[in-house]
Structure formats: structure tokens, C-alpha cells
Write a protein that holds these residues in place. Sequence first.
Motif, PDB file in Angstrom:
ATOM      1  N   GLN A  36       6.010   3.457  -1.589  1.00 40.53           N
ATOM      2  CA  GLN A  36       5.761   4.715  -1.363  1.00 40.53           C
ATOM      3  C   GLN A  36       4.944   5.457  -2.738  1.00 40.53           C
ATOM      4  N   LEU A  37       5.528   4.982  -3.744  1.00 36.56           N
ATOM      5  CA  LEU A  37       4.780   5.529  -5.223  1.00 36.56           C
ATOM      6  C   LEU A  37       3.501   4.975  -5.296  1.00 36.56           C
ATOM      7  N   ARG A  38       3.320   3.596  -4.999  1.00 36.82           N
ATOM      8  CA  ARG A  38       1.836   2.993  -5.316  1.00 36.82           C
ATOM      9  C   ARG A  38       1.017   3.741  -4.208  1.00 36.82           C
ATOM     10  N   GLU A  39       1.250   3.811  -3.097  1.00 41.25           N
ATOM     11  CA  GLU A  39       0.302   4.649  -2.090  1.00 41.25           C
ATOM     12  C   GLU A  39       0.190   5.926  -2.258  1.00 41.25           C
ATOM     13  N   ALA A  40       1.029   6.827  -2.750  1.00 42.03           N
ATOM     14  CA  ALA A  40       0.912   7.914  -3.656  1.00 42.03           C
ATOM     15  C   ALA A  40      -0.061   8.122  -4.551  1.00 42.03           C
ATOM     16  N   ILE A  91     -17.672  -2.647 -19.902  1.00 45.64           N
ATOM     17  CA  ILE A  91     -17.026  -2.443 -18.857  1.00 45.64           C
ATOM     18  C   ILE A  91     -15.624  -3.362 -18.526  1.00 45.64           C
ATOM     19  N   HIS A  92     -14.573  -2.709 -18.017  1.00 47.20           N
ATOM     20  CA  HIS A  92     -13.388  -3.557 -18.135  1.00 47.20           C
ATOM     21  C   HIS A  92     -12.686  -3.260 -16.755  1.00 47.20           C
ATOM     22  N   TYR A  93     -12.353  -4.381 -16.076  1.00 45.88           N
ATOM     23  CA  TYR A  93     -11.571  -4.270 -14.711  1.00 45.88           C
ATOM     24  C   TYR A  93     -10.092  -4.673 -14.851  1.00 45.88           C
ATOM     25  N   TRP A  94      -9.371  -4.088 -14.083  1.00 46.15           N
ATOM     26  CA  TRP A  94      -7.881  -4.376 -13.850  1.00 46.15           C
ATOM     27  C   TRP A  94      -7.317  -4.251 -12.597  1.00 46.15           C
ATOM     28  N   ARG A  95      -6.262  -4.541 -12.397  1.00 49.06           N
ATOM     29  CA  ARG A  95      -5.579  -4.504 -11.021  1.00 49.06           C
ATOM     30  C   ARG A  95      -4.716  -2.990 -11.267  1.00 49.06           C
ATOM     31  N   GLU A  96      -5.161  -2.110 -10.449  1.00 50.20           N
ATOM     32  CA  GLU A  96      -4.478  -0.746 -10.365  1.00 50.20           C
ATOM     33  C   GLU A  96      -3.042  -1.049  -9.791  1.00 50.20           C
ATOM     34  N   SER A  97      -3.057  -1.498  -8.462  1.00 51.33           N
ATOM     35  CA  SER A  97      -1.727  -1.688  -7.855  1.00 51.33           C
ATOM     36  C   SER A  97      -1.657  -3.340  -7.100  1.00 51.33           C
ATOM     37  N   LYS A 103      -0.047  -9.589  -4.296  1.00 44.93           N
ATOM     38  CA  LYS A 103      -1.642  -9.624  -4.290  1.00 44.93           C
ATOM     39  C   LYS A 103      -1.926  -8.196  -4.729  1.00 44.93           C
ATOM     40  N   THR A 104      -3.363  -8.144  -5.184  1.00 42.16           N
ATOM     41  CA  THR A 104      -4.100  -7.125  -5.670  1.00 42.16           C
ATOM     42  C   THR A 104      -4.284  -6.067  -4.541  1.00 42.16           C
ATOM     43  N   THR A 105      -4.231  -4.935  -4.626  1.00 39.87           N
ATOM     44  CA  THR A 105      -4.071  -3.906  -3.631  1.00 39.87           C
ATOM     45  C   THR A 105      -5.446  -2.925  -3.921  1.00 39.87           C
ATOM     46  N   ARG A 106      -5.515  -2.972  -5.374  1.00 38.53           N
ATOM     47  CA  ARG A 106      -6.647  -1.941  -5.580  1.00 38.53           C
ATOM     48  C   ARG A 106      -7.176  -2.209  -6.893  1.00 38.53           C
ATOM     49  N   LEU A 107      -8.547  -2.562  -7.196  1.00 40.29           N
ATOM     50  CA  LEU A 107      -8.960  -2.959  -8.376  1.00 40.29           C
ATOM     51  C   LEU A 107      -9.543  -1.750  -9.191  1.00 40.29           C
TER      52      LEU A 107
END
Length: 120
Positions: A36-40, A91-97, A103-107
Amino acid sequence: MMFTLADYDAAKAAVVRLEKSWENYMGGNTKKFETQLREARDRLSTIELSLLESGELEPTELQAANLELDRLYPYAKAKTRQEFGGNIYEIHYWRESISLSGKTTRLRHEWRRIESTPPL
């Protein structure tokens, strides 16, 4: 989808509420409230980006540079360097969630100021 400042405030309140719920949780489930916290947080991030792009939220200097660099270089690969406004950005990329299964849900990505270019 168009978001309003009311949506932004509601999303911020939801994140704060869930964080407080996690802090006050006394059980043994370490994954409690994680989804729930990740989705919020994802929703808050989406709304904030939308409001920044539409101009409803005032961007900081770095956020404004990020938005402009994204517009100029939409397909930039990781570690790409570009000169903008007298500074060099990378530019830098990372997995936000990450989901519970790993699995990566948001990059996410961000242009970071590396150095200033010397004056001519």
C-alpha cells in the motif's frame, strides 16, 4: 490524466497516513503496509510529475532543468552527458519501486549536474 492540486494533497496525506500506520504497527509482519505504501508513493510521484509538467506546481531549478532536458533528449541512455545552461548534466536511472517478488515496478531517472563549464 489531468490531476489537480487537491489530488496532490490527498496523495501526500495518504503517504503520511500509511507511514504513520507502519510506525505504529506492533505486529511481527515486516511486509505489512509495504504494498500500500509503495502504491501510494507511486501515485504521489505520478501526480507530482504531471503537475510539474503542466505548470501547476512551481519546479525548483533542478526540476526545471530535468523537465527541459527530458524534452530535448527523450531517449537518452544511462550516463549520457549533455550541456545545458552552462552546466553539464548526466542522466541516471534507478528502480523507484520493487514488488514483493523483487521485480521492478517503476523505473525513474534524473539529470544530475556534474560540473560547470568554464567561461570562454
